[in-house]
Design an enzyme around this catalytic site. Structure first.
Site, short mmCIF file in Angstrom:
data_model
loop_
_atom_site.label_atom_id
_atom_site.label_comp_id
_atom_site.label_asym_id
_atom_site.label_seq_id
_atom_site.Cartn_x
_atom_site.Cartn_y
_atom_site.Cartn_z
N LEU A 74 -10.79 -5.79 11.38
CA LEU A 74 -12.00 -7.01 11.19
C LEU A 74 -12.43 -7.00 9.78
O LEU A 74 -12.66 -8.22 9.27
CB LEU A 74 -13.05 -6.55 11.96
CG LEU A 74 -12.94 -6.65 13.54
CD1 LEU A 74 -14.21 -6.24 14.14
CD2 LEU A 74 -12.44 -7.96 13.95
N GLY A 75 -12.29 -5.75 8.98
CA GLY A 75 -12.74 -5.84 7.39
C GLY A 75 -12.79 -4.69 6.88
O GLY A 75 -12.55 -3.65 7.55
N GLY A 119 -14.81 -2.40 4.07
CA GLY A 119 -16.20 -2.46 3.31
C GLY A 119 -15.96 -1.18 2.21
O GLY A 119 -15.21 -0.38 2.09
N LYS A 138 -15.94 1.57 13.15
CA LYS A 138 -16.19 1.87 11.79
C LYS A 138 -15.67 3.17 11.66
O LYS A 138 -16.23 4.04 12.06
CB LYS A 138 -17.32 1.45 11.04
CG LYS A 138 -17.28 1.55 9.68
CD LYS A 138 -18.70 0.96 9.10
CE LYS A 138 -18.59 0.71 7.69
NZ LYS A 138 -19.60 0.19 7.15
N ASP A 166 -29.32 -1.30 3.38
CA ASP A 166 -28.15 -2.05 2.86
C ASP A 166 -28.23 -3.56 3.45
O ASP A 166 -27.25 -4.06 4.21
CB ASP A 166 -26.98 -1.19 3.36
CG ASP A 166 -25.72 -1.78 2.34
OD1 ASP A 166 -25.93 -2.07 1.34
OD2 ASP A 166 -24.68 -1.48 2.93
#
Length: 671
Positions: A359-360, A362, A382, A478
């Site tokens: 999905l991504g 970071g 994650k 964050d």
């Protein structure tokens, strides 16, 4: 003599008919033969003492069962007599579907103001509790815990297998897929339509305004950690006299909904059910017997030999698989068992963490989409590297604690897993991804102002809940657009609690490493190393400007007429009386001017370099909801240390009385 006798009889009748407010009122039914229940609809008590609310092969039907005596849930000793008392209840239920993969529709334990429901209540997705005419009305005075087996998008159901807490309607204030923490420390998923009996415990603490809902299979002791745990004040829901019971319904697909036993206690801990005394469910089918014994005698030795070979081969495979899926386990993690996922389940869910499920990426790891193999829940996993084990116990403890947070604008953290040098966090999946893609990726659709303003208000509400609405203070650390995820309706959900820190209300946070994202870090954080609610407010200020202006907080490629630092540029435009020049060009003129000015000026206010001059998230929410007029910014100036008020006063010194409206300030205040 007659008067004394009469008064005695009346007193005893009152004691029997209505539960007293100051006593531990309770009852227990290990089976419902001869129970004091009022039934309606399809509900009935079977010959062996089962309470059957609805049954298979019925369509669009509903059944209700009420405890016949009213119970006083309000504390008469409170100043206004309107504080809900504590209560505890447990019951054993069983849902047997007509078709194994489908449930129809579900059941609920509920507390309501009358012994009976309005005649227009509907079956199917309404669980036999509400109708279109009374849904979500405060005058309903209904509290319910739903065991829902059919997903309704109208009510934002998370899936077709969940437990929810409902107040006056069916959009749950908190919900979760059914699971429990096994004694071996592992989280075990459950299916409400498995046909297996399960036990529910509902415990409300009227003193601390807290509700726990716990679930486990029958014959499993009550888990130490609940499935749902939220801060909730039931005082506005409760009336002086209330009734409690069960409701169930069927839709186009049907199920049999049974209650096997029920125990309740007001102002005390409910008595445990005697599980050995509970009635048995009817058999769901006969097993076929095979009469061809001679064939078995011939085939059995061949099968046995094959099984021996298969067992040897299987053991080799299991050993290899265990090495591949080996996890890091330590004894202290048993306390956090319910939130621990098996690495194997996450590996299967993400198809082996394949790139196409990514999905991504970071600063703290990669995020993969997955579907849990048992519950079929869509999740985001994650992966974070943790080569050092120092502080891991404290980190896991905080992660598990954060996993208990429930708010409509927070991404639910479901749990974690540790394996070798990896730490995996499991979140509910947000189908529209992160907000920053829609702000900065030219290939994505442009979010309109209404959507952006709603996202800002939602994230503000979530931060207010983290700071003040939970039993501990949670500092996110964050807050930024890439950590705001969008659900199917483009509601903003604050996620990624990998850096979150907690401390008790009224105490000081501990010093920690300076972590976060440049542009969102409050200036004092680099000096003190202490994250607190004020540093979150600073980051939220940068976030608001980011959403309104369509620019990142720091842009090294800024044009000559723009500052590298976003807040400096917005301040410069405001000081020239042209703050609306900073609006995201992609919006054109399609925005509400008053709302836009409010967001931009509030972003400057939150970005003050002096921590005490920033508002709290409670005040930010009040500004955004129009409940408070915005503070005058006329003395705001820009120095080497950032924005600050020139006279150095604290934020409370700038608060104005709420007699003026936000629109009045917009017209008369500022530049």
């Amino acid at each position: 003599m007659f008067s004394v006798f009469k008064l005695t009889v009346l007193f005893l009748l009152a004691r029997i008919g209505v539960a007293s407010q100051g006593e531990e009122v309770g009852f227990i039914y290990n089976g419902f033969g001869g129970a004091d229940l009022q039934l309606d609809g399809t509900a009935n008590i079977t010959s062996n003492g089962l309470l059957m609310l609805t049954k298979v092969n019925t369509r669009q039907q509903q059944g209700h069962a009420f405890y016949v005596n009213p119970i006083h849930f309000l504390d008469p000793s409170s100043p206004d007599g309107a504080v809900a008392l504590s209560f505890s209840t447990t019951f054993v239920f069983d849902i047997v579907p007509e078709f194994t993969p489908l449930g129809g529709h579900g059941m609920a334990f509920f507390i309501g103001p009358t012994r009976g429901l309005p005649s227009d209540v509907q079956a199917s997705q309404y669980l036999g509790l509400f109708s279109d005419s009374n849904l979500n009305k405060s005058e309903n005075h209904i509290f319910a815990v739903e065991l829902d087996t059919a997903q309704s998008l109208v009510f934002n159901d998370i899936n077709d297998n969940h437990v929810g807490i409902d107040i006056n309607g069916l959009v749950s204030v908190a919900s979760a897929p059914p699971s429990y923490f096994h004694k071996d420390g592992q989280s075990k998923n459950l299916s409400l339509i498995s046909g297996e009996s399960m036990q529910v415990w509902i415990d409300y603490d009227g003193v601390h305004k807290h509700l726990n809902v716990t679930l486990a299979p029958i014959h499993v002791s009550k888990p130490a950690l609940p499935l749902l745990s939220i801060s909730l004040d039931l005082s506005p829901v409760m009336k002086d006299s209330m009734f409690l019971g069960f409701s169930s319904c069927t839709g186009h697909v049907s199920s049999s909904h049974y209650v096997l036993g029920w125990s309740f206690k007001l102002n005390g801990q409910t008595e445990e059910l005697n599980l050995d005394q509970l009635p048995k469910l009817p058999r769901q089918g006969q097993r076929r017997t095979n009469q061809k014994l001679p064939i078995l005698i011939i085939v059995l030795p061949i099968i046995a030999a094959a099984l021996v070979l298969a067992t040897i081969f299987g053991i080799q495979i299991i050993i290899k698989r265990k090495r591949n899926f080996a996890e890091v386990h330590e004894e202290w993690e048993l306390d956090f068992g319910p939130h621990r996922f098996k690495y194997k389940d996450l590996y299967v869910a993400t198809k082996g963490f394949k790139h196409k499920e990514l999905l991504g990426i970071g600063g703290f790891g990669r995020v993969y989409r997955g579907v849990l193999p048992t519950s079929k829940i869509e999740v985001a996993v994650k992966k974070i590297s943790h080569e050092s084990t120092q502080g891991m116990r404290e980190f896991v403890a905080e992660i598990v604690t954060v996993g208990q947070l429930r708010h409509r604008n927070l991404v639910t953290l479901l749990g974690y897993c540790r394996r070798k040098g990896e730490f995996l966090l499991v979140y509910e999946c947000m189908p529209n991804g992160s907000l920053d893609k829609f702000l900065f990726n030219p290939s994505m659709p442009v979010l309109n102002w209404s959507q952006r303003f709603q996202i800002i208000r939602g994230v503000a509400s979530a931060l207010f809940y983290l700071h003040e609405g939970w039993e501990q203070v949670v500092v996110h650390r964050d807050v930024k657009s890439s950590n705001v995820l969008l659900d199917r309706e483009f509601n903003g959900r604050l996620g990624d609690f990998g850096l979150a820190r907690l401390y008790d209300h009224g105490t000081e946070p501990q010093t920690t490493h300076v972590v976060g994202t440049l542009g969102y870090l409050a200036p004092e954080f680099s000096r003190t190393g202490k994250p607190n609610t004020s540093t979150d407010v600073f980051a939220f200020g940068a976030f608001m400007l980011e959403v309104a202006c369509g620019r990142r907080p720091i842009n090294p490629r800024a044009s000559a007429d723009q500052d590298v630092v976003l807040v400096d540029w917005v301040f410069s435009c405001w000081s020239k009386g042209a703050i609306l020049d900073t609006v995201d060009p992609k919006l054109g003129i399609n925005y509400v001017e008053g709302e836009m000015e409010l967001v931009l000026k509030l972003g400057l206010l939150c970005s003050n370099g002096v921590p005490t001059a920033r508002p709290t998230m409670r005040q930010v929410v009040q500004y955004l909801e129009g409940e408070l007029p915005l503070t005058d910014l006329s003395s705001l100036t820009l120095s080497d240390s950032g924005l600050k008020f020139v006279d150095g006063r604290s934020f409370d010194d700038f608060l104005v009385t709420p007699s003026s409206s936000v629109s009045e300030w917009t017209l008369s205040g500022g530049r």
